[in-house]
Design an enzyme around this catalytic site. Structure first.
Site, PDB file in Angstrom:
ATOM      1  N   CYS A 386       8.412  49.080  51.220  1.00 26.54           N
ATOM      2  CA  CYS A 386       8.707  50.468  50.815  1.00 26.54           C
ATOM      3  C   CYS A 386       7.513  51.243  51.264  1.00 26.54           C
ATOM      4  O   CYS A 386       6.572  50.870  51.873  1.00 26.54           O
ATOM      5  CB  CYS A 386       9.153  50.844  49.655  1.00 26.54           C
ATOM      6  SG  CYS A 386       8.116  50.566  48.361  1.00 26.54           S
ATOM      7  N   HIS A 561       8.607  57.100  41.617  1.00 22.72           N
ATOM      8  CA  HIS A 561       7.180  56.530  41.596  1.00 22.72           C
ATOM      9  C   HIS A 561       6.351  57.058  42.853  1.00 22.72           C
ATOM     10  O   HIS A 561       7.348  57.917  43.704  1.00 22.72           O
ATOM     11  CB  HIS A 561       7.155  54.842  41.983  1.00 22.72           C
ATOM     12  CG  HIS A 561       7.964  54.384  43.112  1.00 22.72           C
ATOM     13  ND1 HIS A 561       9.143  54.215  43.343  1.00 22.72           N
ATOM     14  CD2 HIS A 561       7.229  54.065  44.489  1.00 22.72           C
ATOM     15  CE1 HIS A 561       9.342  53.880  44.204  1.00 22.72           C
ATOM     16  NE2 HIS A 561       8.396  53.875  45.043  1.00 22.72           N
TER      17      HIS A 561
END
Length: 642
Positions: A386, A561
């Site tokens: 990611c 996040h």
């Protein structure tokens, strides 16, 4: 920036209008078929059954739109009040009130939503049902009077002006000029505002009065897009040429116009082909008196023919309107593709650009995604990647690691930031929006795209592929998770903090409510900052990360996040849990549990792994979403620290 904001605003407005109409397209089709079958000029004239036509278009369709509009604002109560309010505009005019329904439905939902919010927590026990029922009735009744006396007549007058304007354009022969706006608007995803806000209401009024309307075909004609795709079949290059035949079938027969947009974005000069094709088609339809009984949705040739009045002349007009549009756009596209000296571009990049312009996930973008590299014959490692390598990829790797272990395979499942992918990567799994970046980083790896890291059928398929003779079975699996590497400027490796600092009971917040996802993400980021896990700058990085690609993981879970660049703002690993029983919207997905994450040196991965495995089971999600105490929620995850 201002133009971008305006475009986004128009897209959102158009999507909202579309959200009122599209769920009810089945009702429009039913009305169109009954009309085509049983009216005096229909396929099977029947005076008794033809009596259904008027009430359906006058009452049923506007009420469905009004209910749906209200429900979008405030669920079922909003839908009920929206439907009540819509009745006023229906009775207050003599024409079908689709525009009125699009106004009164959401207005009714908004009014009851504001009332419910104002009295929240103020109604005594035992009186809730009484207040709920009477408030809906009183507010709905008041709005019905307003719509009957003011809104209905005003909208009726406005609709009359629009119809007169269309008749004026047809009389002057300038209706084809609308393609100058409509065709580019389709590619820019501004068409919903035009189609559902203006064209469809006028077209339905014309269809009721005249038996058909050409306006139904201004946006739905598949000819311009089909011609462009055919030109790519003959004169395109590379992956664009290879994918064009399949795209043409999907567009022409399936009616998914969105699939040809990336081909135009690769060659913006093809906007001219779409415009000229659209203009030619509209000119042909007006000249030969073509039109439809009801909306053709989706805009395929099949839906178009089904919605055509039972008249040979109209069938010929509509078919020629499509063919002329296709031929003209094909010829112009062929000229552009043959004479253009610039590179055609990458179809997958254009598809992702289209998805960004749409502002939400495209149903066809995945059609153009190609997997680079071959499936490794003896894979030893699967990498989840990611943007930052601290949140979603870590959870995905944990879930796959469990599946691999249960299958008895000697394959490791790890996570990484895309920028840190090793050149010898074998199998790489990413969210669909990030796959192009991962493929660019490691083009020879075997790439797998997933929508959700928590519940992806691709995991089971991958495990099967690994089991079917592609790897040797083993009794154990290495539970490897890469820690963040020390900076090259220093030889000192920071000592990781204790796991007991990562997730504390005081950082679990129950029964939270948020207006939108940004508010929820900011709350999580603020807690992380206040507890000393991150700097304040990290909060904005969490917003930026979710804008890059949604942090929704599936199973009503989101894990906001920061970005990779924000790792410098992480002071130590920490996890914050927010329970939102009523849910908060994450790009059309309901989220009831948010795990705000800050990761440093991999010290959060063990706890995150446990959370991932727990959240992969919906039964656990239900328990956590219904937990009354922080201890109860912790017990579901299993062993956290105070």
């Amino acid at each position: 920036m201002a133009q971008s904001n305006i475009k986004v605003g128009v897209q959102k407005f158009g999507n909202f209008l579309s959200s009122m109409v599209m769920p009810n397209i089945g009702a429009f089709i039913a009305w169109g078929l009954i009309t085509a079958l049983f009216i005096p000029t229909g396929w099977a004239p029947n005076a008794a059954l033809a009596k259904l036509v008027g009430p359906m278009v006058t009452y049923l369709l506007p009420l469905l739109i009004g209910y749906t509009g209200g429900k979008l604002i405030h669920d079922q109560r909003g839908g009920v009040v929206g439907a009540i309010a819509t009745m006023g505009v229906i009775v207050g005019t003599t024409m079908p009130m689709f525009l009125g329904a699009m106004i009164m439905g959401p207005l009714g939902g908004y009014a009851i939503k504001k009332f419910d919010k104002a009295i929240e927590g103020k109604v005594k026990a035992g009186f809730e049902m009484l207040v709920n029922n009477f408030s809906a009735g009183i507010i709905g009744g008041a709005l019905t009077l307003l719509s009957f006396l003011i809104i209905g007549p005003a909208v009726g007058t406005f609709t009359g002006w629009l119809v007169a304007g269309v008749d004026w354009m047809v009389g002057l022969g300038i209706l084809p000029l609308t393609s100058i706006f409509i065709e580019p608007a389709k590619v820019l995803f501004l068409n919903n505002a035009i189609n559902h806000g203006v064209l469809s209401p006028i077209a339905l009024q014309q269809a009721k009065e005249q038996g058909q309307s050409v306006l139904f075909l201004l946006e739905a004609n598949p000819g311009p897009g089909f011609g462009i795709l055919l030109a790519y079949c003959f004169f395109g290059k590379g992956s664009a040429k290879m994918s064009a035949p399949g795209a043409a079938i999907i567009q022409f027969l399936g009616g998914i116009h969105e699939i040809y947009f990336p081909y135009i974005l690769m060659k913006p000069m093809l906007f001219i082909a779409a415009i000229l094709g659209g203009m030619s088609g509209v000119f042909t339809l007006v000249l030969l008196h073509g039109g439809l009984l009801s909306p053709a949705s989706p805009g395929s040739i099949i839906a178009l023919l089904l919605a055509t009045p039972h008249n040979a002349g109209t069938y010929i007009a509509n078919i020629l309107g499509v063919l002329v549009a296709a031929v003209v756009s094909f010829v112009v596209s062929a000229i552009v593709l043959r004479t253009s000296k610039s590179e055609t571009g990458d179809i997958e990049t254009a598809a992702n650009k289209m998805q960004e312009m749409k502002g939400k996930k495209s149903s066809v973008a995945g059609t153009f995604a190609a997997r680079n590299g071959e499936f490794p014959a003896d894979a030893k490692k699967v990498i989840f990647a990611c943007d930052a390598g601290m949140g979603s990829s870590a959870m995905g790797a944990s879930i796959l690691r469990k599946k691999i272990k249960e299958a008895g395979l000697s394959v490791t499942s790890v996570n990484s930031a895309i920028s840190n992918l090793p050149p010898d990567a074998e199998i790489v799994i990413t969210q669909e929006e990030l796959t192009p970046r991962a493929r660019q980083k490691v083009p020879n790896a075997y790439h797998i795209s997933v929508d959700s890291f928590l519940q992806a059928p691709e995991y089971d398929k991958l495990v099967e592929d690994l089991k079917n003779g592609k790897t040797e079975a083993a009794a154990t699996v290495a539970e490897e998770a890469p820690a963040e590497q020390p900076s090259p400027e220093t030889d000192e490796v920071p000592a990781p903090e204790s796991d007991s600092d990562v997730l504390l009971e005081r950082n679990i917040y129950l029964n939270q409510r948020f207006a939108n996802k940004e508010e929820a993400i900011r709350f999580a980021g603020k807690v992380l900052a206040e507890q000393g896990y991150v700097n304040e700058n990290y909060i904005e990085a969490m917003i930026a990360r979710d804008e890059l690609t949604s942090t929704y993981m599936g199973n009503d879970v989101a894990i906001p996040h920061g970005t990779e660049e924000a790792k410098k703002d992480v002071l130590k690993s920490g996890v914050v849990i927010l329970q939102v029983p009523e849910g908060v919207d994450f790009d059309g997905n309901k989220v009831r549990l948010l795990f705000g994450i800050a990761g440093k040196d991999g010290t959060h991965l063990e706890i995150l792994s446990g959370i991932a495995v727990t959240c992969s089971d919906m039964e656990n999600i239900e328990k956590m979403a219904a937990a009354k105490t922080t201890r109860e929620l912790m017990d579901v995850i299993g062993g956290l620290n105070k």
